[in-house]
Motif scaffolding. Structure first.
Motif, PDB file in Angstrom:
ATOM      1  N   VAL A 153       7.631  -8.815  42.300  1.00  7.10           N
ATOM      2  CA  VAL A 153       9.011  -8.337  42.312  1.00  7.10           C
ATOM      3  C   VAL A 153       9.016  -6.839  42.035  1.00  7.10           C
ATOM      4  O   VAL A 153       9.763  -6.086  42.658  1.00  7.10           O
ATOM      5  CB  VAL A 153       9.866  -9.106  41.280  1.00  7.10           C
ATOM      6  CG1 VAL A 153      11.237  -8.456  41.105  1.00  7.10           C
ATOM      7  CG2 VAL A 153      10.012 -10.566  41.684  1.00  7.10           C
ATOM      8  N   LEU A 155       9.704  -7.161  51.499  1.00 10.11           N
ATOM      9  CA  LEU A 155       8.772  -8.286  51.388  1.00 10.11           C
ATOM     10  C   LEU A 155       7.955  -8.433  52.663  1.00 10.11           C
ATOM     11  O   LEU A 155       6.728  -8.591  52.616  1.00 10.11           O
ATOM     12  CB  LEU A 155       9.545  -9.581  51.100  1.00 10.11           C
ATOM     13  CG  LEU A 155       8.714 -10.864  51.062  1.00 10.11           C
ATOM     14  CD1 LEU A 155       7.700 -10.832  49.914  1.00 10.11           C
ATOM     15  CD2 LEU A 155       9.614 -12.082  50.944  1.00 10.11           C
ATOM     16  N   ASP A 177      13.168 -15.507  42.595  1.00 10.23           N
ATOM     17  CA  ASP A 177      11.796 -15.025  42.640  1.00 10.23           C
ATOM     18  C   ASP A 177      11.446 -14.666  44.089  1.00 10.23           C
ATOM     19  O   ASP A 177      12.312 -14.732  44.965  1.00 10.23           O
ATOM     20  CB  ASP A 177      10.823 -16.074  42.079  1.00 10.23           C
ATOM     21  CG  ASP A 177      10.957 -17.442  42.747  1.00 10.23           C
ATOM     22  OD1 ASP A 177      11.466 -17.525  43.895  1.00 10.23           O
ATOM     23  OD2 ASP A 177      10.546 -18.440  42.141  1.00 10.23           O
ATOM     24  N   THR A 178      10.186 -14.329  44.344  1.00 11.28           N
ATOM     25  CA  THR A 178       9.794 -13.940  45.707  1.00 11.28           C
ATOM     26  C   THR A 178       9.880 -15.122  46.667  1.00 11.28           C
ATOM     27  O   THR A 178      10.163 -14.926  47.852  1.00 11.28           O
ATOM     28  CB  THR A 178       8.381 -13.331  45.738  1.00 11.28           C
ATOM     29  OG1 THR A 178       7.457 -14.230  45.120  1.00 11.28           O
ATOM     30  CG2 THR A 178       8.348 -11.983  45.020  1.00 11.28           C
ATOM     31  N   ILE A 201       8.397  -4.827  45.144  1.00  9.16           N
ATOM     32  CA  ILE A 201       9.523  -4.895  46.076  1.00  9.16           C
ATOM     33  C   ILE A 201      10.663  -3.996  45.617  1.00  9.16           C
ATOM     34  O   ILE A 201      11.206  -3.222  46.404  1.00  9.16           O
ATOM     35  CB  ILE A 201       9.995  -6.354  46.259  1.00  9.16           C
ATOM     36  CG1 ILE A 201       8.897  -7.175  46.956  1.00  9.16           C
ATOM     37  CG2 ILE A 201      11.307  -6.416  47.044  1.00  9.16           C
ATOM     38  CD1 ILE A 201       9.152  -8.666  46.965  1.00  9.16           C
TER      39      ILE A 201
END
Length: 189
Positions: free
Chosen positions: A32, A18, A52-53, A35
């Motif tokens: 996602v 990230l 989630d992010t 990543i």
């Protein structure tokens, strides 16, 4: 024990991925899928650890900064804690600016608020013990909220270059507010 180590390794790999993406893309545009592809993991693994992010980002902040600050004796070492946070901000400015630019100032404050509030609560609790006064829950919440809002706002303003003082002067002024203001507030409530 092995599962915990593997789990931490996976979380750190996702976090590093990230952070790499945040050097080149707005936070809101990082998916996602990107990543997990970068880490060589599957979607199920990501969602096992994070919702989630944003959840991943929050974990990253907590691991790299918030948990470290909580380990300080905040009544004695608050200057060191503030300096650590500001050093962290400088070192990770690209990441924080990425979040700030994607979600805005108010969202960034909301995002960090619970952690900042918990740290503020620890500082006020330590000050209560040092002064020998126990505030009522309502008074304590008011004082913690005041300091949390103030410190979070100052740190974000400093990070964005809105406060023109250098780091040393900023730490000095924030420290003075804690050292001189907090005991007086607690004694006089």
């Amino acid at each position: 024990m092995k599962h915990e180590v593997t789990s931490m390794y996976t979380k750190k790999a996702l976090s590093e991925s990230l952070k790499r993406f945040m050097q080149t893309k707005p936070f809101s545009k990082i998916s996602v899928s990107e990543i997990i592809e970068d880490c060589g993991l599957n979607r199920k693994t990501f969602y096992y650890h994070f919702a989630d992010t944003r959840d991943l980002l929050k974990w990253t902040f907590e691991q790299e900064a918030i948990e470290v600050v909580k380990s300080f004796d905040l009544l004695i070492d608050y200057e060191d804690a503030i300096l650590f946070v500001m050093d962290y901000l400088e070192k990770n400015q690209h990441m924080l600016n990425c979040v700030y630019d994607s979600v805005g100032r108010d969202e960034l404050k909301i995002f960090l608020y619970n952690d900042f509030f918990e740290i503020g609560n620890m500082i006020v609790s330590s000050a209560e013990k040092a002064v020998g006064v126990q505030l009522s829950e309502d008074h304590k919440r008011l004082v913690v909220t005041f300091y949390t809002e103030g410190i979070a706002g100052i740190i974000i303003e400093w990070m964005k270059g809105e406060i023109k003082l250098d780091k040393a002067d900023t730490v000095k002024y924030i420290s003075s507010i804690f050292r001189n203001g907090l005991p007086a507030i607690i004694k006089n409530v």
